[in-house]
Design a protein around this motif. Sequence first.
Motif, mmCIF file in Angstrom:
data_model
loop_
_atom_site.group_PDB
_atom_site.id
_atom_site.type_symbol
_atom_site.label_atom_id
_atom_site.label_comp_id
_atom_site.label_asym_id
_atom_site.label_seq_id
_atom_site.Cartn_x
_atom_site.Cartn_y
_atom_site.Cartn_z
ATOM 1 N N GLY B 89 37.895 29.523 23.111
ATOM 2 C CA GLY B 89 39.301 29.511 23.502
ATOM 3 C C GLY B 89 39.492 30.023 24.918
ATOM 4 N N LEU B 90 38.789 31.113 25.262
ATOM 5 C CA LEU B 90 38.911 31.689 26.607
ATOM 6 C C LEU B 90 38.400 30.740 27.688
ATOM 7 N N ILE B 91 37.252 30.148 27.423
ATOM 8 C CA ILE B 91 36.673 29.237 28.421
ATOM 9 C C ILE B 91 37.597 28.040 28.643
ATOM 10 N N TYR B 92 38.133 27.497 27.567
ATOM 11 C CA TYR B 92 39.016 26.348 27.741
ATOM 12 C C TYR B 92 40.349 26.763 28.346
ATOM 13 N N ALA B 93 40.778 28.008 28.094
ATOM 14 C CA ALA B 93 41.974 28.497 28.786
ATOM 15 C C ALA B 93 41.705 28.529 30.292
ATOM 16 N N ALA B 94 40.479 28.955 30.668
ATOM 17 C CA ALA B 94 40.111 28.945 32.090
ATOM 18 C C ALA B 94 40.095 27.512 32.620
ATOM 19 N N TYR B 95 39.498 26.587 31.866
ATOM 20 C CA TYR B 95 39.505 25.173 32.259
ATOM 21 C C TYR B 95 40.953 24.687 32.420
ATOM 22 N N GLY B 96 41.812 25.093 31.462
ATOM 23 C CA GLY B 96 43.209 24.647 31.492
ATOM 24 C C GLY B 96 43.921 25.122 32.754
ATOM 25 N N LEU B 97 43.665 26.392 33.132
ATOM 26 C CA LEU B 97 44.301 26.918 34.345
ATOM 27 C C LEU B 97 43.816 26.163 35.584
ATOM 28 N N ILE B 98 42.530 25.890 35.638
ATOM 29 C CA ILE B 98 41.984 25.177 36.800
ATOM 30 C C ILE B 98 42.564 23.754 36.846
ATOM 31 N N LEU B 99 42.711 23.154 35.663
ATOM 32 C CA LEU B 99 43.260 21.787 35.605
ATOM 33 C C LEU B 99 44.712 21.746 36.075
ATOM 34 N N VAL B 100 45.552 22.675 35.601
ATOM 35 C CA VAL B 100 46.957 22.633 36.031
ATOM 36 C C VAL B 100 47.097 23.045 37.502
ATOM 37 N N ALA B 101 46.169 23.871 37.993
ATOM 38 C CA ALA B 101 46.176 24.149 39.434
ATOM 39 C C ALA B 101 45.935 22.833 40.183
ATOM 40 N N GLY B 102 45.078 21.994 39.622
ATOM 41 C CA GLY B 102 44.851 20.660 40.196
ATOM 42 C C GLY B 102 46.113 19.804 40.140
ATOM 43 N N PHE B 103 46.824 19.843 39.003
ATOM 44 C CA PHE B 103 48.101 19.109 38.875
ATOM 45 C C PHE B 103 49.052 19.543 39.998
ATOM 46 N N ALA B 104 49.185 20.885 40.134
ATOM 47 C CA ALA B 104 50.147 21.414 41.097
ATOM 48 C C ALA B 104 49.745 21.038 42.522
ATOM 49 N N LEU B 105 48.434 21.048 42.777
ATOM 50 C CA LEU B 105 47.957 20.677 44.112
ATOM 51 C C LEU B 105 48.275 19.199 44.389
ATOM 52 N N ALA B 106 48.049 18.344 43.390
ATOM 53 C CA ALA B 106 48.349 16.921 43.554
ATOM 54 C C ALA B 106 49.835 16.730 43.842
ATOM 55 N N GLU B 107 50.691 17.447 43.110
ATOM 56 C CA GLU B 107 52.134 17.291 43.318
ATOM 57 C C GLU B 107 52.553 17.869 44.662
ATOM 58 N N HIS B 108 51.839 18.897 45.084
ATOM 59 C CA HIS B 108 52.103 19.465 46.407
ATOM 60 C C HIS B 108 51.920 18.393 47.483
ATOM 61 N N PHE B 109 50.960 17.509 47.278
ATOM 62 C CA PHE B 109 50.726 16.431 48.236
ATOM 63 C C PHE B 109 51.448 15.146 47.832
ATOM 64 N N GLY B 110 52.444 15.297 46.955
ATOM 65 C CA GLY B 110 53.316 14.165 46.659
ATOM 66 C C GLY B 110 52.789 13.184 45.624
ATOM 67 N N ARG B 111 51.760 13.591 44.847
ATOM 68 C CA ARG B 111 51.261 12.711 43.782
ATOM 69 C C ARG B 111 51.714 13.264 42.439
ATOM 70 N N ARG B 112 52.713 12.642 41.855
ATOM 71 C CA ARG B 112 53.215 13.125 40.570
ATOM 72 C C ARG B 112 52.161 12.960 39.476
ATOM 73 N N VAL B 113 52.087 13.948 38.587
ATOM 74 C CA VAL B 113 51.154 13.850 37.460
ATOM 75 C C VAL B 113 51.955 13.454 36.223
ATOM 76 N N GLU B 114 51.714 12.236 35.734
ATOM 77 C CA GLU B 114 52.425 11.745 34.544
ATOM 78 C C GLU B 114 51.615 12.109 33.299
ATOM 79 N N ALA B 115 52.329 12.126 32.165
ATOM 80 C CA ALA B 115 51.640 12.421 30.901
ATOM 81 C C ALA B 115 50.489 11.444 30.667
ATOM 82 N N SER B 116 50.704 10.192 31.081
ATOM 83 C CA SER B 116 49.682 9.175 30.813
ATOM 84 C C SER B 116 48.427 9.358 31.686
ATOM 85 N N HIS B 117 48.492 10.205 32.710
ATOM 86 C CA HIS B 117 47.302 10.443 33.538
ATOM 87 C C HIS B 117 46.394 11.517 32.931
ATOM 88 N N GLY B 118 46.897 12.193 31.902
ATOM 89 C CA GLY B 118 46.224 13.401 31.427
ATOM 90 C C GLY B 118 44.774 13.194 31.031
#
Lengths: 56, 239
Positions: B89-118
């Motif tokens: 659970g902890l390791i995947y929580a870490a993976y999850g945080l890194i993944l959403v940091a990626g989402f936020a970075l993509a949106e920062h550069f104007g690339r929206r993250v849709e549910a279907s991209h997940g």
Amino acid sequence: MNAMTQSAAKTSTGLLSVIFVALVGATLLFVAGHAQSAALHDAAHDMRHATGFPCH
Amino acid sequence: MIQRMLAGGLVAGFAAGLFAALLHFAFIQELILVGEQYETGAIIHFAETGDSTASHDHAPGEDDEHAHGDSGAEGSAFARNALTVLFTGLIYAAYGLILVAGFALAEHFGRRVEASHGVLWGIAGFASLQLAPAMGLPPELPGTIAAELIQRQVWWLGTILATGAGLALLAFGRGLLPAVIAGALLAAPHVIGAPHPDQYWGVAPPEVGAEFAARVLGVGLAAWAALGWLAARLWSAQS
């Protein structure tokens, strides 16, 4: 001008929070996956093998 | 922004971690226990020479019961497995945080993250954090041999960073140059090559090690796909 400053500030806090969250994730990954303390190592042993972490 | 990332990443991560733990006990744990029996000498590879294939096929199944008894010596199997669930659970929580940091970075550069991209994001995370490192440093069954720890950790981390950056460039870059750089980043860790020992003296059978590595990657792919699927759904629902 004011709007631009605000938007620039928002952008930099946005990037900072991205870096912050990525660092929290990386720290958690390091502690759970790599930290060498014996107790932590034993507790995490099976998971470390099962995620392919080079931990020993 | 921070709350959205922390909440989404942790929730999706823990949920995917529980799924990963379920798959771990369905596919992986039994092989770890078999490997440990070779590691401790409870079973010996090539003990019965001349009939090697048959005896290997038998050994894991026959001795499963012993494995549970053995682990009692170091603490109960229940405690051990509960810790595995917790740390997965902890390791995947870490993976999850890194993944959403990626989402936020993509949106920062104007690339929206849709549910279907997940699921695509999840597979990219799997490729960066598990598949690419495994090509040089396959997941190790207990009772097998690998090179010196620190060298492996350096290569492992470098491979994750290069693969993640390469995939991001490939996905979001425009034009030929980013694609060429992406290709170079993806190839570099494997051109450099992972550290390997000069010789192998592992006591666990390679057949079990191979099955273990394949199952680890299969479970990782499934859990990462679930992580990406859920994280992107939570992310896009909050926007």
